[in-house]
Structures are given as structure tokens and as C-alpha cells.
Design a protein around this motif. Structure first.
Motif, PDB file in Angstrom:
ATOM      1  N   SER A  40       0.843  -1.198   0.000  1.00 25.51           N
ATOM      2  CA  SER A  40       0.000   0.000   0.000  1.00 25.51           C
ATOM      3  C   SER A  40       0.878   1.248   0.000  1.00 25.51           C
ATOM      4  CB  SER A  40      -0.917   0.010   1.220  1.00 25.51           C
ATOM      5  OG  SER A  40      -0.193   0.396   2.371  1.00 25.51           O
ATOM      6  N   ALA A  43       0.489   3.914   1.585  1.00 25.19           N
ATOM      7  CA  ALA A  43       0.667   4.418   2.956  1.00 25.19           C
ATOM      8  C   ALA A  43       1.848   3.718   3.621  1.00 25.19           C
ATOM      9  CB  ALA A  43      -0.615   4.185   3.769  1.00 25.19           C
ATOM     10  N   LYS A  87      -5.705  15.119   6.659  1.00 30.66           N
ATOM     11  CA  LYS A  87      -5.353  15.737   5.360  1.00 30.66           C
ATOM     12  C   LYS A  87      -5.580  17.251   5.402  1.00 30.66           C
ATOM     13  CE  LYS A  87      -5.320  12.319   1.735  1.00 30.66           C
ATOM     14  NZ  LYS A  87      -6.080  11.127   2.173  1.00 30.66           N
ATOM     15  N   VAL A 102      -3.744   6.472  11.017  1.00 31.92           N
ATOM     16  CA  VAL A 102      -3.620   7.524  10.013  1.00 31.92           C
ATOM     17  C   VAL A 102      -2.228   8.130  10.142  1.00 31.92           C
ATOM     18  CG1 VAL A 102      -4.492   9.730   9.197  1.00 31.92           C
ATOM     19  CG2 VAL A 102      -6.089   8.003  10.057  1.00 31.92           C
ATOM     20  N   ASP A 123       0.717  12.144   6.672  1.00 30.51           N
ATOM     21  CA  ASP A 123       0.322  12.688   5.375  1.00 30.51           C
ATOM     22  C   ASP A 123      -1.172  12.490   5.101  1.00 30.51           C
ATOM     23  OD1 ASP A 123       0.123  10.008   4.878  1.00 30.51           O
ATOM     24  OD2 ASP A 123       1.561   9.958   3.228  1.00 30.51           O
ATOM     25  N   ALA A 131      -8.751  10.191   8.715  1.00 31.37           N
ATOM     26  CA  ALA A 131      -7.799  10.434   7.625  1.00 31.37           C
ATOM     27  C   ALA A 131      -8.092  11.775   6.950  1.00 31.37           C
ATOM     28  CB  ALA A 131      -7.863   9.290   6.613  1.00 31.37           C
ATOM     29  N   ASP A 160     -12.073   6.836   8.214  1.00 28.57           N
ATOM     30  CA  ASP A 160     -12.016   7.691   7.028  1.00 28.57           C
ATOM     31  C   ASP A 160     -12.104   9.168   7.410  1.00 28.57           C
ATOM     32  OD1 ASP A 160     -11.696   5.567   5.331  1.00 28.57           O
ATOM     33  OD2 ASP A 160     -13.844   5.347   4.919  1.00 28.57           O
ATOM     34  N   SER A 182      -2.702   9.540   4.966  1.00 28.61           N
ATOM     35  CA  SER A 182      -3.043   8.233   4.401  1.00 28.61           C
ATOM     36  C   SER A 182      -3.376   7.266   5.534  1.00 28.61           C
ATOM     37  CB  SER A 182      -1.892   7.695   3.542  1.00 28.61           C
ATOM     38  OG  SER A 182      -0.735   7.552   4.320  1.00 28.61           O
TER      39      SER A 182
END
Lengths: 474, 474
Positions: free
Chosen positions: A447, A449, B61, B175, B178, B57, B54, B180
Motif C-alpha cells: 500500500s 501508505a 489531510k 492515520v 500525510d 484520515a 475515514d 493516508s
């Protein structure tokens, strides 16, 4: 700013290490410039063999000063070209084999401090002389060194009970890329001072520094073992049996190997003086081993567990080895599979793992996926079911030119296998590591990541990329 | 380029997380801006509470885009201010408490996938409902969350047998800085794809990313325990007893706590309804606990072990708790030591570890070193002898103003203790971590090699230093 070492750099290294620790003689270096399977061949500007940790630190300082790339090497028995330099001749081979002292064996704490160059077999003997056992062993024990075993997080045949090297390493001493010596040898059961460097060096393949010594966990020398051979209908039933025995036998369960009937037939056909432990030709076979201090309770527990499984119709048949000779005969069948398979012609081999629970599904489904895309291709899995780790071989259809077929389809076949493994959350390298062999594969399939994190760690600890360049990380 | 978040940044976060996941209300944030011991007080531009991985993450970001520093937080029950933001008001508090699902419990593999915000006590109950046990527990179990326990590599009272969190984490989802999402939840017994990120997140204190979920190892629910109280002459004799019982009882040994007679006297004096388990006033006392599935063999093994130790004159006296109520009474004495000691006036407390074998020497020698430099100072150690981890308290001389003496000498006293620990290869933080409390101490006392490596890893994974700035690494 890496290139062929200047005469000044080589002189500095030669002055530091003396004639025993520095050579550019091609005859002396030659055997260490090819991996033992003969797949990778490299060159080196010199071979450096430090006598102790301080010399290792000093040579790394010189290399850092001159910007020279290093390739650490132990017994040179790795499977992925991880200790073979590239062909440029610019890299320096750092042999750790002179650092071969067992520094200390503490029988009370059951811990040993062992230098990187100690050969595994010699360490086994040293522990045994103290009534103790180092519970990790593998085929290359006569050449593999402690430093290499740490750096590749070696596994072997006793992982089910004792874990891989990572679980047995209680401390690490290593030279970092800046030439400083990290002393993390003290075995601390509790230590919360941030990131665990000891663990980071397990499986780092020499890309973050050079392991110079390790503190290793020992166990009491096992004096008894009991081995059984079991005929069984499916990997799924085998997993159920594993769970039952695990619950009933606890830590005594030390081996749980699975083999298809075709493997057994191949061994009986190709390896002299082998005989089937059971008459029944069940689709699958298991080799189960218990180890402990007393024979009698082991024997009773094993027989009771197998009898219950027979009653529950979970297994078809079972036999317990009557003596050490029969145990050896059982293991000989298991250990001869690779040799026997070679006699059947070439095959693609994959060293893969998935979560233990998902292994039966992988073994059942992968052959169907393969045949759908590559009609006639035959897949076969055998090995450490209890670790979720099998050797997965794919053979060409019986009616084609094997070499030609493999050249045309090999890469695509392996991609299909690896993608299936990754779907299940598995690993494209269970035991052997990445080295140069799977470096590009990892970069392609892992992946983004995880890859970014690996690259971040590498850049953070070895910003100039001098440690084992071209290995592990593309 | 970090500063107070712009209105645009806050709007983006608010839009992402909605009213349940975003607040700037001082009343709501207030309890989470002070650590539970009230030692550290901070401020935050907003509190972010993502609902799932999600969202976590996505919020990272946004923070990366705007250069906003983040402080991850679980149950806010840490001991070193590791989850408290600084006073600037520029940092964002990321509460993981809304992510409180136990995603899966696999009874066959004895594994659970648990989100970061699940409270330890709730997870215990969920495992128990499946006939399983998560074998890590500690005082803060009613508030401590799985994410915090992973990020601080928590220990507790069952480390002797089951290890710290590190040994129980089979997988991690996190997470990365970055933004990801690293999915390392699959429990693989063998995985040699380079650096082990799962291990790296254990004890990283939120400085390398945010743990969103973990795969945790479970064990069969223990149905029986046996507790003993032992009077003994010295820590050295206690270590010998530990080694004997360890060899005889194997994995059943789950607790091995040591206390000096002065601790017992302090508990009896200060804590109502406590009584001494033994009449004899031996210099030291042990609380020993065995756990397993059946009571009878545990009882037999414990009594046999203690009888042999009495015969060998290794211990002075021993009593086995007759029932659960007596077991509780024994533990109440052990668990009341801190409270009882507080009643005796202020003391300097140190959370330290050394190799188990060296602990008796530390306990014996440290008081002498202290008195030589600080006449009249009294040192006292109690706790997890089996883990090489004791709580080491230093009290002022009896005839001085305690507060004044501690203000004048506290730092120098602690330095003396920590330097002694480091001489023995030990750790200045056995259980509680570094956080902000010991950050400068670590920078001062740890080896330059190790510090450089920690900083390298941090810079490699979080080059802009946005994750829990000011914690762990100076």
C-alpha cells in the motif's frame, strides 16, 4: 556522492582494521560475493571484517566521512540476495563473522548476549551446555549467524510455539548510520521511552545500521518430544484440529505442518527409503509435534487429543511415532518435499502468509483462480499451517514445455498469487524477507501508505542511503 | 508555518465533521484540556471527534494542508501530560472517543478488532461475553481507551505473564501524518516485509500518527486464581523464589509484587479495615498470584512451591488465601500503598525499570547512594519485581520541612535515582511514558545514539512536526 572508494578511504579502513579485518583479495572475497543459491553476483571494493563493536562503529564513521556504501553480511545464507553487493564494485562488504563470541549466558534469567557473527548451531551448543535451548532453528543453522537472523527476522520450524526472531530478541546492540553505537542490550520487560529501536532492527535487513550483538531469550532444554502423523480431509478440518489441540495442549504444541497427498506420493517416488506413515490415502496429511520436559504427559495429551478428534470424525486416521527413529522418519518426509518436487520439474515458489484462519480458504480457492486464468496450471501448498505460512508452488500444465511456459507466464502467475494474498491481508514475504529479489515487487504491490512510511523511516535514519543500498526499499 | 488555525481551516474541519465531531465550545472542551492529575493545563483552537477511520484520515489531510498541529487524545488518563495540548491555543485536540466500536471478536483465533475509542472496561466485558479475556488491566480501566493504551504501550498488573500492550497488539490501523490510512489490522504470525509499523505505533504517544484501531490478542477467560502472601528476608531471596516458581509453575504465575515492611505498617496505620496477612514482621513481603482454568491444580502447585521454599529456608512464612474475599484483602493492601504513603506526607515518585536480575541490587544500593548525598533521605521501593519495575519513592528526612526540602533537592535526588537506573541499563520510564513531563529529562539523560535515532524516525515520518508537538522528543 557515493562512488568507488578513494585510495585514502581504503587506507583509512585498512589502517583501522589491520590485515585480519581488511582485504581486497579477489580469491578471499569471491565466495561472499555470490548468494548461496547462485542467483545474485556482486562485486566489492573491499571486504571489512571488524573484530568488535568499537571497530564496527569506527569503520562506519570512516564510511560516513567518505560517503561509502556498505553491505552488511552474516553467514551469506539468505534467500533474497539481501547480503550481496551490487555489480558496481563501489560497495564495501562488511562481514560480521569475526565477531563470534557468546558474551554471556545468564541461566537465572535465561538470557544470552551473543555477537552478530556467532553461527546458530554454535549458539545452540553453547546454550545446551548450560541446560538451556535457543528455540529457533532452520535448515541453514550451520552457516546462518545471529546478526543475519535478527536482521531478517528469521522464522524456522518452531515459530508456532516460540515465535520468530522478533519474539526472542530481548535486546540489540547496533551501529547506526552516523557511526554511533546504540547499546540496547539490557533486557527490560518494561521500557516506555518512545520508539522501540530493538524491534526496528528485527527484519531491517541491514538498511538502518549494523547489528553487532543481541540479547536472546532462552528456554529450558526440551528433553522430550512426541510426533504424530494424521490423515485428514481438508485444510479446514486441519484448522479445527489445530484450534482444539491448541486449547488442550497449550504451549506444548510446537509443530503443525500440512501436506497434500500429492506431496507424499512425490516424496515416496523420488526419495529413497521413505514409506507412508499411514495406509490411508487421505487428501491431506499433518505432521504434529509436541515438546516438553517429560515424555509421559506429552504422550497422554497427544493420544487423548487425537482420540477425541477421531471420535468427532474430524480426522480420518492417526499414528504416533513409537520412538525417536520414527519421529525422524516422519520429519524426513516433510523435509524432503522440496527436493522431491524439484525432481518433478520446475515450479514457481511463493513464500507467503495470511491470517491463520484464512489459510484454508486460500489453499482451497487459489488453484481455481489460477486455472481460470492459466488453464492446466497446478497449485500446491504445504508447510506451516499453524503460522498461516505455506510454501505455495505453481507448476506448469503437464503437457507443455515447462521452461518456456514459466518464462512466458511466471510473472503474471506470481502476481495473481500475491494479489490474492494481499486481498486476505497477507504478506508477500512471510519468512525470507525482501532483499533485492522482491524489492520492486514490494514497491508495486504494497500500500502507498505503508511504502511511504518505510521510506520515511529509512530517510530519517540513513538520509544518505549508505546502508545496504538497493535492498528492501526501491 | 504552524499557527492559530485560519477561519477557512476551521470551516473545512467543521464541514467535514459536522456538529457531533467539531466544537470550539470552551465548556465542552474544558475537561479535556487538563490532564487528570491536574498537573498540565492547555488550550485548543477546536476539539475534533471523528466518527470513523475515514473521517480521521480526512481531518488529518486538512490539517496537513493548513499546517495545523494536532494532539490525539483517548481517555485523558495518562500520567505524563502526553495528551494535553500546549497553552498557545493553536493546537487542535483530536478526541478518538467517538470511535468506540468493537468491530469483531474471532473466538477461533482469539483475536478482536477494536476501535481506538473503546474504553478498556467495555472491551473486557465484550471479550468476556465470548468466553474470552483481554489480559491487560490497570487502575484507569474505566476511562483509558484502546488507542491510548496502544500509544502508551500500557502495562498494568498482568505484565509478568502476558506482557505489555506491545505483546498483545497483533495489528494496527493508523492515520499517518500525510493523511493516508495504514491498514495493518491483519494478524500475521509471519510477515517479513521490512520495518514493523505495528510495533512502531506501540508507545509512539501520538507523535507518528493517530492509531484508529487495533487487532488484539485474547486468552481464555480465567476461571480460577490463587493468591499467597509471603514473608521474606530480602529482594534477593524474592528473586530466587521468582525463578523457582517460574520454572515450576510456568505460565500460571501472573503476579509477583514486592513490598517492604514499612509499606505494610503504613497501610495498616492509614487505611481502615486492613490487617496483616502474616504475624511475622519480616523485612519484605510478597503478593503472589496464579491464574488458570482449574482451581485444584493451581492450589496444589502453589502450596508445593511454597512448601519447598520454606524447606529450603528461602522464605520465612507464607499463607494462601482461603477464598476470594481473602484474595481481595491481600490485594487491597498492595493497592492501598500509594494512598497510605500520601498520608505520610509528600514524596518523590519514580517509575523505573532495570533488568529483573539487577532489581535486588538496585533496591539494596540506591538508599545508600541517596543518604551519602542527601543525609536523612529515605528511599522505598515496591511493586512489580517480576517485571523489573518498581515504584521508587524518596521521602525527605523526618526532621525537615518536607515541601521546602523537596523544592530544594527534588531535581537532584531524581537525577541520582535515574543515573543509577541508567548505569544498570534500565529505563527512566517503565510504564508511564515520556509525554511532556519527562521530555527534557530524556533529552538530557538518554544516549546520544538513541536520541538521534528517535529524532530521525520522527523527522522521517512527521517531517513538519505536526503530530503531538512538544511530546516525547525535545
Amino acid at each position: 556522492m557515493t562512488g568507488t572508494p578513494s585510495p585514502a578511504a581504503l587506507r583509512a579502513l585498512s589502517d583501522l582494521l589491520g590485515p585480519k579485518g581488511f582485504t581486497t583479495d579477489p580469491d578471499i572475497m569471491s565466495p561472499w560475493l555470490t548468494d548461496w543459491r547462485g542467483k545474485y553476483r556482486g562485486a566489492a571494493a573491499a571486504m571489512l571484517s571488524p573484530a568488535d563493536s568499537d571497530e564496527t562503529a569506527a569503520l562506519v564513521k570512516i564510511c560516513a566521512e567518505y560517503g561509502l556504501p556498505l553491505v552488511p553480511q552474516g553467514g551469506n545464507s539468505g534467500m533474497v540476495g539481501g547480503a550481496t553487493p551490487d555489480a558496481s564494485g563501489a560497495q564495501l562488504l562488511v562481514s560480521m563473522r569475526r565477531m563470534n563470541r557468546v558474551r554471556e549466558i545468564d541461566t537465572g534469567a535465561q538470557l544470552a548476549v551473543v555477537e552478530a557473527g556467532v553461527i546458530l548451531e554454535n549458539f545452540h551448543a553453547a546454550a545446551l551446555a548450560h541446560g538451556l535451548r535457543f528455540p529457533l532453528t532452520l535448515g541453514g543453522k550451520g552457516s546462518a549467524t545471529i546478526g543475519g537472523l535478527v536482521s531478517t527476522n528469521a522464522g524456522g520450524t518452531q515459530v508456532l510455539r516460540h515465535g520468530t526472531m522478533r519474539g526472542l530478541v530481548a535486546g540489540v546492540e547496533a551501529v547506526l548510520p552516523d557511526g554511533s553505537l546504540f547499546n540496547g542490550l539490557a533486557a527490560l520487560k518494561k521500557d516506555n521511552r518512545g520508539y522501540d529501536l530493538r524491534q526496528l532492527f528485527c527484519g531491517a535487513e541491514g538498511t538502518l545500521g549494523i547489528v553487532t550483538a543481541a540479547t536472546l531469550q532462552l528456554v529450558p532444554a526440551a528433553t522430550a518430544r512426541r510426533t504424530a502423523w494424521v490423515g485428514i480431509a481438508s485444510p479446514d478440518a486441519a484448522l479445527q484440529l489445530l484450534r482444539r489441540l491448541d486449547a488442550a495442549l497449550g504451549r506444548a504444541l510446537e509443530g503443525f505442518e500440512i501436506m497434500p497427498q500429492s506431496c507424499i506420493e512425490s516424496v515416496l517416488r523420488n526419495i529413497p527409503q521413505t514409506r507412508a506413515p499411514l495406509d490411508a490415502k487421505t487428501p491431506w496429511h499433518l505432521l504434529i509435534e509436541l515438546a516438553g520436559e517429560d515424555e509421559e504427559p506429552l504422550d497422554e495429551a497427544l493420544r487423548a487429543g487425537l482420540a477425541a478428534a477421531l471420535d468427532a470424525k474430524l480426522i480420518d486416521d492417526a499414528v504416533v511415532a513409537q520412538n525417536e527413529r520414527e519421529s525422524e522418519e516422519f520429519w524426513r518426509i516433510r523435509d524432503s518435499i522440496s527436493e522431491a518436487e524439484r525432481a518433478n520439474g520446475p515450479a514457481l515458489q511463493h513464500d507467503i502468509s495470511v491470517p491463520v484462519d484464512l489459510m484454508p480458504a486460500f489453499i482451497a480457492e487459489n488453484p481455481h483462480r489460477l486455472v481460470a486464468e492459466f488453464p492446466g496450471a497446478r497449485a500446491m501448498s504445504f508447510g506451516h499451517l499453524g503460522d498461516g505460512n505455506v510454501h505455495h508452488h505453481v507448476k506448469p500444465p503437464p503437457d507443455v514445455d515447462a521452461v518456456q511456459w514459466l518464462a512466458a507466464n511466471g510473472e503474471a502467475v506470481s502476481r495473481l498469487v500475491y494479489r490474492h494474498v494481499l486481498e486476505l491481508g497477507g504478506s508477500i514475504s512471510a519468512e525470507h524477507g525482501i532483499g533485492q529479489m522482491k524489492r520492486d515487487l514490494l514497491a508495486e504491490l504494497d500500500s502507498p501508505a505503508r511504502l511511504a512510511a518505510l521510506r520515511g523511516i529509512k530517510a530519517g535514519l540513513d538520509p544518505r542511503g549508505l546502508f545496504n543500498p538497493g535492498k528492501l526499499i526501491a
